[in-house]
Structures are given as structure tokens and as C-alpha cells.
Design a protein around this motif. Structure first.
Motif, PDB file in Angstrom:
ATOM      1  N   PHE A 117      11.837  -5.357  10.536  1.00  0.00           N
ATOM      2  CA  PHE A 117      13.024  -4.500  10.409  1.00  0.00           C
ATOM      3  C   PHE A 117      12.789  -3.235  11.212  1.00  0.00           C
ATOM      4  O   PHE A 117      11.776  -2.576  11.041  1.00  0.00           O
ATOM      5  CB  PHE A 117      13.276  -4.140   8.937  1.00  0.00           C
ATOM      6  N   LYS A 118      13.735  -2.927  12.088  1.00  0.00           N
ATOM      7  CA  LYS A 118      13.674  -1.674  12.847  1.00  0.00           C
ATOM      8  C   LYS A 118      14.549  -0.655  12.126  1.00  0.00           C
ATOM      9  O   LYS A 118      15.751  -0.878  11.951  1.00  0.00           O
ATOM     10  CB  LYS A 118      14.213  -1.888  14.270  1.00  0.00           C
ATOM     11  N   LEU A 119      13.942   0.447  11.698  1.00  0.00           N
ATOM     12  CA  LEU A 119      14.693   1.403  10.876  1.00  0.00           C
ATOM     13  C   LEU A 119      15.425   2.437  11.725  1.00  0.00           C
ATOM     14  O   LEU A 119      14.981   2.785  12.818  1.00  0.00           O
ATOM     15  CB  LEU A 119      13.737   2.118   9.915  1.00  0.00           C
ATOM     16  N   ARG A 120      16.506   2.905  11.163  1.00  0.00           N
ATOM     17  CA  ARG A 120      17.325   3.921  11.836  1.00  0.00           C
ATOM     18  C   ARG A 120      16.541   5.235  11.917  1.00  0.00           C
ATOM     19  O   ARG A 120      15.907   5.644  10.941  1.00  0.00           O
ATOM     20  CB  ARG A 120      18.595   4.120  11.006  1.00  0.00           C
ATOM     21  N   LYS A 121      16.605   5.878  13.078  1.00  0.00           N
ATOM     22  CA  LYS A 121      15.873   7.145  13.227  1.00  0.00           C
ATOM     23  C   LYS A 121      16.825   8.310  12.962  1.00  0.00           C
ATOM     24  O   LYS A 121      18.030   8.194  13.141  1.00  0.00           O
ATOM     25  CB  LYS A 121      15.306   7.258  14.639  1.00  0.00           C
ATOM     26  N   GLY A 122      16.252   9.425  12.535  1.00  0.00           N
ATOM     27  CA  GLY A 122      17.046  10.647  12.354  1.00  0.00           C
ATOM     28  C   GLY A 122      17.860  10.667  11.080  1.00  0.00           C
ATOM     29  O   GLY A 122      18.756  11.495  10.926  1.00  0.00           O
ATOM     30  N   VAL A 123      17.564   9.732  10.136  1.00  0.00           N
ATOM     31  CA  VAL A 123      18.279   9.740   8.861  1.00  0.00           C
ATOM     32  C   VAL A 123      17.577  10.722   7.929  1.00  0.00           C
ATOM     33  O   VAL A 123      16.360  10.710   7.791  1.00  0.00           O
ATOM     34  CB  VAL A 123      18.280   8.336   8.238  1.00  0.00           C
ATOM     35  N   PHE A 128      13.950  10.097   6.441  1.00  0.00           N
ATOM     36  CA  PHE A 128      13.760   8.760   5.898  1.00  0.00           C
ATOM     37  C   PHE A 128      12.788   7.974   6.768  1.00  0.00           C
ATOM     38  O   PHE A 128      12.946   7.923   7.988  1.00  0.00           O
ATOM     39  CB  PHE A 128      15.104   8.035   5.827  1.00  0.00           C
ATOM     40  N   THR A 129      11.746   7.399   6.132  1.00  0.00           N
ATOM     41  CA  THR A 129      10.788   6.575   6.885  1.00  0.00           C
ATOM     42  C   THR A 129      10.490   5.291   6.120  1.00  0.00           C
ATOM     43  O   THR A 129      10.986   5.094   5.004  1.00  0.00           O
ATOM     44  CB  THR A 129       9.435   7.291   7.073  1.00  0.00           C
ATOM     45  N   ALA A 130       9.663   4.462   6.713  1.00  0.00           N
ATOM     46  CA  ALA A 130       9.305   3.181   6.103  1.00  0.00           C
ATOM     47  C   ALA A 130       8.658   3.371   4.730  1.00  0.00           C
ATOM     48  O   ALA A 130       8.783   2.530   3.837  1.00  0.00           O
ATOM     49  CB  ALA A 130       8.359   2.417   7.030  1.00  0.00           C
ATOM     50  N   GLN A 131       7.953   4.513   4.550  1.00  0.00           N
ATOM     51  CA  GLN A 131       7.277   4.750   3.284  1.00  0.00           C
ATOM     52  C   GLN A 131       8.269   4.799   2.108  1.00  0.00           C
ATOM     53  O   GLN A 131       7.956   4.383   1.002  1.00  0.00           O
ATOM     54  CB  GLN A 131       6.481   6.064   3.374  1.00  0.00           C
ATOM     55  N   HIS A 180       9.068   3.836  11.610  1.00  0.00           N
ATOM     56  CA  HIS A 180      10.403   3.255  11.704  1.00  0.00           C
ATOM     57  C   HIS A 180      10.381   1.758  11.944  1.00  0.00           C
ATOM     58  O   HIS A 180      11.346   1.190  12.439  1.00  0.00           O
ATOM     59  CB  HIS A 180      11.222   3.991  12.777  1.00  0.00           C
ATOM     60  N   THR A 181       9.290   1.120  11.581  1.00  0.00           N
ATOM     61  CA  THR A 181       9.220  -0.341  11.668  1.00  0.00           C
ATOM     62  C   THR A 181       8.616  -0.868  10.369  1.00  0.00           C
ATOM     63  O   THR A 181       7.652  -0.307   9.852  1.00  0.00           O
ATOM     64  CB  THR A 181       8.329  -0.786  12.849  1.00  0.00           C
ATOM     65  N   LEU A 182       9.216  -1.933   9.865  1.00  0.00           N
ATOM     66  CA  LEU A 182       8.684  -2.575   8.657  1.00  0.00           C
ATOM     67  C   LEU A 182       8.385  -4.026   8.973  1.00  0.00           C
ATOM     68  O   LEU A 182       9.211  -4.717   9.590  1.00  0.00           O
ATOM     69  CB  LEU A 182       9.712  -2.542   7.533  1.00  0.00           C
ATOM     70  N   ILE A 183       7.209  -4.474   8.574  1.00  0.00           N
ATOM     71  CA  ILE A 183       6.910  -5.906   8.654  1.00  0.00           C
ATOM     72  C   ILE A 183       6.833  -6.396   7.213  1.00  0.00           C
ATOM     73  O   ILE A 183       6.013  -5.923   6.421  1.00  0.00           O
ATOM     74  CB  ILE A 183       5.555  -6.158   9.357  1.00  0.00           C
ATOM     75  N   ILE A 184       7.722  -7.305   6.862  1.00  0.00           N
ATOM     76  CA  ILE A 184       7.748  -7.808   5.493  1.00  0.00           C
ATOM     77  C   ILE A 184       7.348  -9.280   5.509  1.00  0.00           C
ATOM     78  O   ILE A 184       7.906 -10.080   6.270  1.00  0.00           O
ATOM     79  CB  ILE A 184       9.149  -7.629   4.876  1.00  0.00           C
TER      80      ILE A 184
END
Lengths: 325, 532
Positions: free
Chosen positions: B85-91, B99-102, B137-141
Motif C-alpha cells: 500500500f502506498k500511503l498518501r503524503k501530506g495528510v 499521518f504515517t504508516a505507524q 509512506h509504504t506498507l507491506i502487509i
């Protein structure tokens, strides 16, 4: 006096214990909360975990012992639905209901006694008949329907008052009350009127019957013969004597207004205890239902005690304590 | 009293005078209240509705329940069990932190640790076997086995701020994440932890009365049209409609069917409606000893496919929709309407009373039998009236049917104890795709797989279970849809779960507002707009 109060307290304790057993057994008879609470998507493991978490896997007597144990420490359990102490949830809603009930009683007394007196003094006049017919309507029209009619007339058609909800509140003694703000008062009028209607009819009938009886008594005739002003005859000699039944009945009815404002609270979306009760029964939130009923029982007990005391103030012939004074 | 009366008079005057325009406040009359504001406390419709204004998820669903990016901008399956999952930046969260992956890791970790949760979101997180964040900003699930529904399930729960909740360093562990303490539900109810990334910020909450939200000026997406949103629970139907007509609220959800004609003719009200994801169905029990069937010497006639087919043929769905549902429903021919993922266009149902009688006779019941149909009377739109109509249709083909209608909490208890041979109920597919009803209603109850959680019919078809197994392990979307379509065909041919209609969800609002009706039935203030 002290003996009387102590004896009444002992009686009350018995009532509270009996009620808690009845309520606990009764609430067990309807449905299983798990079937309502848990998301249907949940799997068998989830269900088992939730059942254990809520203590529903234990037999009824064990649950009851656990309930009594914590109830003695002032803890009536945790709401299944909201996850917070059930007693706190009920007490949080109490001011809203109390406020509504007291306003309704105020309307009933302030309007009911003069109207009843009038109807009693002039039973054959047109006004007297209109008042009595009106009181029959007050008795026989269902509260829900009258509430909807009030909303349709004053909120939807005329647009004078809001259709429901509690409006703005202000704080007094750390509790939020509606009657302290203009917006809150506007929200209070219709539900209070709706709740008052039945009691109003009751007060009118009691006052009228009392007046008709008292007006024919010798002491009233004597007062009139002495040439006292009619206002004094009515205001002192008649009014004081018709108040005893009115106070008794109103005292008992105050309890029932608080306990059974359920319908009015639902119609007007009034965030009181009654609405909480209905929602909790529908969701089978057992601890909240039990807490509500126990609070109500306590309320009735206290009100009855106060009624007895006020009674003795109004009529010194009635002695408390069983005549041993 | 002296002071009260002038106030009342003044108020009456005030109310009669034209009120200044308050275009920036939206008041919503809801039919149910969330049990808590905690986004992880209770897996329940009203809670999710409330959550979606303040807390967002990685993936969300649009009005037709198709997946769309939310806090994740994109996602893909790297292999059968690994997703990126590529997360939105600047949120930014409402407290200004980024907002980050954590935050996702922390939210997944907290879900099993919510105290007193009556129905937890762990159903949606337990497929997750591992989470890594190579960069913020990247999640590997990772999933234990091929798990195509992962993105769908990630749309069900909201993401809270790890930093605000004191969990900046928590790492994911399948066996249980380690933290000193977890935030309480109370901390959300009192507003102190109501810190999300959503279009609205929490302002105040009075249980039973109102929840007030205000616009989040730093929202990453389009700004909602409202500065302030007030949610007022008005659980009684009539008063909710009255509140709209009186102008107390601007939009209400689910007005009662009998008021819809009146609302349509009201000059200052407009309506929006959409097919929901909920199918109303009859379930036919195939237990060895039927609890509510008589006149068959103790045998269960429903075990015979011909009898089941006859009952399905007896139902006139168009008549139910027209006369009882007043058009606020669509006849159903399977478990999800056309356009939903997994709907099989080739599956149809028919109404044919003569054929039904003939099938009954072939099955050895020329004179029919007696049946009691169980139904709730306060759960679905006109549920007991629909059941009455079905009973008449059954009786017409010779199956003398009585209706046992009870309040929902009693009905569900009895149904779950299998005290009905035939019952009426509804199923809303929260996932918006066909595996949800198949898995829950007709698959064989298998604890480990989460199959058959609402299968109270005693029906079991290992071949159908196998088809589901394959579909639920196929990550390729196009292939999986074909497999689900085949499974729904097989399930419908068995006539165990007989679909009646899809409920239509209605919203009523002031003229001048518009709302895109949603299949998932949520009322979202950010989607209510002043019409141009």
C-alpha cells in the motif's frame, strides 16, 4: 417521627431487594443479548469471546450473585452496549427527565387547580362543562398521538416551537438544565405540555370533586354566613381542604411521570431516562435496564416518604407513627 | 413563571420572524445513535457512520460500494500473500501531526485490545500475519494465506493517531502487540482522543442528544460544504419526519415507507434513494425434525428440493414490492443486486403458482402441509407485513402458513436456536460483494473458516463450500468474480435461501440540498451539498 422514618426505610429495603430479584429474573426471560449485540459477520470465535467478556457464559444464579456482590459496592454493572457503568448512564440522563417531569407537574397544578375549582364551584355553567369535557379528552387521548399533533400544529404548521430535542442548556450545580436558556425553554414547552396533559385532567377532576364536597360543608356555609369575602372562602377554607388528596395523588404521580415519560421522550427525542430505557430494552442491554428499574424503585420509595411527611403538615390530625404519640 | 411567559412570547415572535440564513450548518436527524465514538469499539452501522466523519481508513467505498483510495493512494498484490500500500503524503491529523504508516500499525494493534467491546473489528484484522513499513509512506502487509478481501476489510476500520494515543513505537506482532496501556473508549467519548484525519473535527458530544462536528480546514481532500454539522438521534420514525418538516433538521435517514408519498408531495422536501446492499430473504430449514411444520408425520418436506422450489415459485415478488413496500424495494433474484461484485446475470427467479402446486404433488404433498413462518416485526422495512403476504402466497399453493411475528431481540434468539423451520430475515453485505452472503447464510458452519455464521437452516453442501474456498483464495479479481458467480448459481439452485427483495434506502432533505444515495446506507455529511 424517627421511628416512622426508620420503619419506612426498612420496608423500602425489602421492596428494593424483591424488585432486584424480579427484575433480574424478568430480564433473563427475554432473548439473548449476544444475538442482538454482535455483528452478524462475526465468526464463532468472536462470539465465544464476547459471551465470556460479558459474563453470559455463567448460569443465571452465578450471574445474580456476582450482580448482588458488586451492587452492594454501588456498582450496578457495565452497559453491554456502551461499555460504561450502567448506573452512571442512567443518572446522567436523570436531570433531563426530572426537569421535564417537574415542568409537567407545574403545568398540571398551576392550570389544574384553578380550573378544577371553577368547575366545582359552577358545575352547571358552560365553562364548567367545557372544562370537564376537556379533562375527559386529556384522559382518553393517547399520549403518542397528542404529542404528534402538538408537533404537527406548533412545529410543522405554525413553526413557533422546535419539534424535538433538548436545545441549549446551561449549567447549575454542575448539571446541565434546559430551563435556564431561552432555546432550552422553547424545546421544553411542547414535551412538558404533552406529559402534563394526563396529570392536568387528573388534577382538574380531583379538585372539582373536592370542591363540590367541601363547598357543601357546614364550615364553608358558616364562613359565608359570617360575610367573609368569597375569595377568602375559596382561597382558604375550600382550597386548603381539597389539597390533601391532590398532594397525595400528585406525589405518587410524580414518580410515575418520571418513570413513564418514555412515550413523550420518544416522541420528542428528549434525551432522558425513558428513552434510554426503551433503547436499552431493544438492545437487551441488561445492566442498564436493571439500573434504571432500581433507580426508579428508589425514587418511588423516596417520593412516598416525602408525600407522607407533607400530608402530616397539611392535616395535623394525621399522625405519623401509628397513633402511639 | 413571571419571567417565563414574556420569554415564551418573545420566542414565539422570534421563531415567526424569518431566520437569518445558516447555510454553513447542517443538522442531520439519524435513526440510530452510535454506542460510542471510539472507532474500534463496536462493529455496528451507526458507529461506522459516525466514525467516517472523523477517522478515515486506508481504502474506502464509494456510493456503489466500489473500492476507492482514501489514506492509501494505491495498492497491489505483490504475490498471493503480500500486499503493498502506498500511503498518501501530506495528510495531517487534527492535532497537526503527520499521518504515517505507524498510525496504521498502531490502529491494527489496538483493535484486539479494546476493553468491553461488544462486537470487535478483529474479524477484519485477523487475516493480517505481518506488517512492515519500509518507509513512512509504504506498507507491506502479509497474510497467512491468499486473502483477496484484504483491501475490502481494510475499509472497515478507522485509523487513529499513534502519537496522540501514546503508541508511537508499537510494532505489529501477530500474537499480540506490546504496549504499556491502550487508550480507553472513554477517552474517545469525552473527545480527548477524537483525533483523526477526516474532513470533520470533533467538537462536542452529548449522549442521546447531539454530536457536533466542525470542518477540518486542513483536510487533504475536497472541503465539505458545512462549517458545522450536528447529528441528532431521533429514533422514532414519525417524530423524525416531523423534525424535517418543522425545519429542525436538514436531512433525515430512513423515513418510514408510509410517509414517503407525503414527503414527495411536500413543497420544500426532496428525496434521494438507492438500492441497498441488503436482501430480505426466506430461509428454509432442512433439519431432520422440523420445529414448525405439521401434517407430515414428523418428516421435513423441505428436505425435498421440489418442495423448496415450489415455495420459491409461490412467491410473487413484484406484488410484494408494489403493494407492501410501496415501491421502496426492488424484486430480488439473488443475494446482491445487479452491478455488485459477484452478481450473476444468468440467475433468475420465477413466479408460477400452478407449477408450484404440481411440484408439491410430485413430492408427495398434494394436499400440502402446515407451516409457521417466523419473522421479526421491527427490524426490516414492513417485515411482518411482508411475511403475512408470503404466508398468503404459500397458502394459495396449499401450504397452510401462519406467521409468528415478534420483536427483533426475541426473534433472533429463537431463530438462533433453530426454533423456526422457515424464517424471514435480511442480510446486508458489508463487503459489497457476493462472498459475504454466501459465506454467512448458506455455507456449512465451519468455525475455523468463519463459514455459516448465520446459517440456521442445517443445510450443508460440501461442493459449494469448496467453490467458496477456491474463490476466497483467488487474488485475481476477474477470476474470483467468475468463481463467485458460479457459487451463487449453485446456491440459488438449492432454494435454501429464497431472496424476496432488496431494500431501497431513502433520505429526505430540505429542497436545495442534494445527496448521492449510498448502497451502504450511511449518511455522510461531507457528501451532502447545496444543490446548484
Amino acid at each position: 417521627m424517627l421511628v416512622f422514618i426508620l420503619r419506612r426505610l426498612a420496608q423500602s429495603a425489602v421492596v428494593v431487594v424483591a424488585m432486584s430479584v424480579l427484575v433480574f429474573a424478568g430480564i433473563f426471560a427475554i432473548g439473548n443479548p449476544i444475538d442482538v449485540l454482535i455483528s452478524p459477520e462475526a465468526d464463532a470465535f468472536e462470539r465465544a469471546a464476547a459471551i465470556a467478556r460479558l459474563g453470559l457464559d455463567k448460569p443465571m444464579h452465578e450471574q445474580f450473585i456476582r450482580f448482588v456482590d458488586s451492587a452492594l459496592g454501588g456498582d450496578l454493572g457495565t452497559s453491554f452496549v456502551h461499555g460504561v457503568p450502567a448506573l452512571g448512564l442512567v443518572l446522567q440522563r436523570f436531570p433531563a427527565t426530572l426537569e421535564l417531569a417537574l415542568c409537567a407537574m407545574l403545568v398540571a397544578v398551576v392550570l389544574g387547580i384553578p380550573l378544577g375549582l371553577w368547575a366545582g364551584l359552577k358545575p352547571d355553567s358552560l365553562a364548567g362543562r367545557v372544562i370537564m369535557t376537556g379533562s375527559i379528552l386529556g384522559f382518553s387521548l393517547p399520549t403518542f398521538w397528542v404529542g404528534m399533533m402538538l408537533i404537527m400544529a406548533f412545529a410543522v404548521t405554525l413553526g413557533w416551537l422546535p419539534a424535538g430535542g433538548r436545545g441549549a442548556t446551561a449549567s447549575l450545580f454542575g448539571v446541565q438544565w434546559s430551563f435556564l436558556t431561552a432555546d432550552g425553554l422553547a424545546h421544553l414547552i411542547l414535551p412538558a405540555l404533552n406529559l402534563a396533559l394526563f396529570k392536568l385532567s387528573l388534577v382538574i377532576r380531583l379538585a372539582r370533586a373536592g370542591t363540590r364536597e367541601v363547598a357543601l360543608q357546614d364550615y364553608v356555609k358558616f364562613a359565608r354566613a359570617k360575610g367573609l369575602a368569597p375569595a377568602r372562602v375559596v382561597g382558604v377554607h375550600i382550597l386548603k381542604n381539597i389539597m390533601i388528596p391532590v398532594v397525595t395523588v400528585l406525589g405518587l404521580e410524580l414518580g410515575s411521570v418520571i418513570a413513564f415519560s418514555v412515550v413523550t421522550e420518544s416522541v420528542f427525542a428528549w434525551p432522558g431516562m425513558g428513552k434510554l430505557l426503551i433503547d436499552s430494552i431493544l438492545q437487551l442491554d441488561r445492566p442498564v435496564v436493571i439500573a434504571y428499574l432500581l433507580v426508579t424503585v428508589l425514587l418511588f420509595v423516596v417520593i412516598n416518604l416525602i408525600v407522607d411527611l407533607v400530608y402530616s403538615l397539611l392535616d395535623p390530625r394525621i399522625r405519623l407513627g401509628g397513633g402511639r404519640a | 413563571m413571571k419571567q417565563v411567559l414574556p420569554t415564551v412570547a418573545a420566542l414565539a415572535l422570534l421563531a415567526a420572524a424569518p431566520t437569518p440564513s445558516q447555510a454553513a450548518t447542517l443538522t442531520v436527524g439519524t435513526s440510530a445513535e452510535p454506542s460510542a465514538l471510539d472507532p474500534h469499539y463496536h462493529n455496528l452501522g451507526p458507529n461506522t457512520r459516525a466514525r467516517k466523519h472523523v477517522f478515515e481508513s486506508l481504502v474506502s467505498m464509494d456510493a456503489k460500494m466500489r473500492l476507492q483510495p482514501e489514506l492509501a493512494e494505491s495498492w497491489r498484490a505483490i504475490d498471493e500473500t503480500t500486499w503493498e500500500f502506498k500511503l498518501r503524503k501530506g495528510v495531517k491529523f487534527h492535532d497537526g501531526t503527520e499521518f504515517t504508516a505507524q498510525d496504521f500499525v498502531y490502529s491494527v494493534c489496538r483493535i484486539p485490545n479494546v476493553a468491553n467491546s461488544p462486537s470487535s473489528f478483529t474479524v477484519y484484522t485477523k487475516g493480517i500475519a505481518g506488517i512492515e513499513a519500509p518507509d513512512p509512506h509504504t506498507l507491506i502487509i502479509r497474510t497467512g494465506k491468499p486473502y483477496p478481501l484484504l483491501p475490502v476489510e481494510l475499509s472497515t476500520f478507522g485509523i487513529i493517531s499513534a502519537k496522540a494515543a501514546g503508541g508511537g513505537a508499537v510494532t505489529f506482532d501477530k500474537a499480540g502487540c506490546k504496549a504499556e496501556s491502550w487508550p480507553t473508549t472513554q477517552a474517545f467519548n469525552d473527545g480527548s482522543l477524537m483525533i483523526g484525519t477526516g474532513p470533520f473535527k470533533h467538537k462536542s458530544y452529548t449522549k442521546g442528544d447531539r454530536q457536533v462536528l466542525e470542518r477540518n480546514p486542513d483536510y487533504w481532500g475536497p472541503q465539505p460544504a458545512w462549517d458545522t454539522v450536528v447529528f441528532r438521534p431521533i429514533t422514532s420514525d414519525g417524530p423524525r419526519v416531523a423534525a424535517l418538516l418543522a425545519g429542525d433538521v436538514d436531512i433525515i435517514e430512513s423515513p418510514p415507507v408510509q410517509d414517503i408519498e407525503r414527503l414527495k408531495s411536500a413543497p420544500n422536501v426532496s428525496l434521494a434513494q438507492a438500492q441497498s446492499n441488503r436482501v430480505i430473504y426466506l430461509a428454509l430449514g432442512v433439519q431432520d425434525t422440523p420445529p414448525t411444520i405439521t401434517g407430515t408425520d414428523g418428516k421435513n418436506p423441505l428436505k425435498d428440493p421440489k418442495v423448496r422450489k415450489a415455495l420459491s415459485l409461490a412467491v410473487d415478488r413484484d406484488a410484494i414490492v408494489k403493494r407492501i413496500m410501496m415501491g421502496v424495494a426492488e424484486p430480488a433474484n439473488q443475494y446482491l443486486p445487479a452491478g455488485f461484485y459477484g452478481n450473476n446475470p444468468e440467475v433468475t427467479v420465477a413466479t408460477d403458482a400452478n407449477k408450484a402446486k404440481q411440484l408439491l404433488a410430485e413430492a408427495g404433498y398434494p394436499k400440502g402441509f402446515q407451516l409457521t413462518l417466523g419473522t421479526p416485526n421491527d427490524r426490516y422495512i414492513n417485515d411482518d407485513k411482508v411475511a403475512q403476504a408470503v404466508a398468503q402466497m404459500f397458502t394459495r399453493i396449499g401450504v397452510q402458513t401462519q406467521v409468528d411475528a415478534t420483536t427483533a431481540n426475541v426473534f433472533f434468539s429463537k431463530r438462533n436456536k433453530q426454533e423456526y423451520s422457515v424464517f424471514l430475515a435480511g442480510w446486508g453485505a458489508d463487503s459489497g460483494e457476493m462472498s459475504s452472503p454466501l459465506k454467512a447464510l448458506i455455507a456449512t458452519p465451519i468455525k475455523e473458516k468463519g463459514y455459516g455464521t448465520t446459517n440456521y437452516t442445517s443445510y450443508s453442501d460440501p461442493e459449494l463450500d469448496g467453490m467458496l474456498d477456491t474463490a476466497l483464495a483467488t487474488v485475481d479479481d476477474a477470476k474470483r468474480e467468475k468463481l463467485l458467480q458460479a457459487a451463487v448459481k449453485r446456491a440459488m439452485d438449492a432454494d435454501i435461501i429464497i431472496p424476496l427483495h432488496y431494500e431501497v434506502t431513502v433520505w429526505a432533505m430540505k429542497k436545495g440540498l442534494s445527496y448521492e444515495p449510498r448502497a451502504d446506507q450511511y449518511t455522510l455529511a461531507q457528501k451532502v451539498t447545496p444543490a446548484k
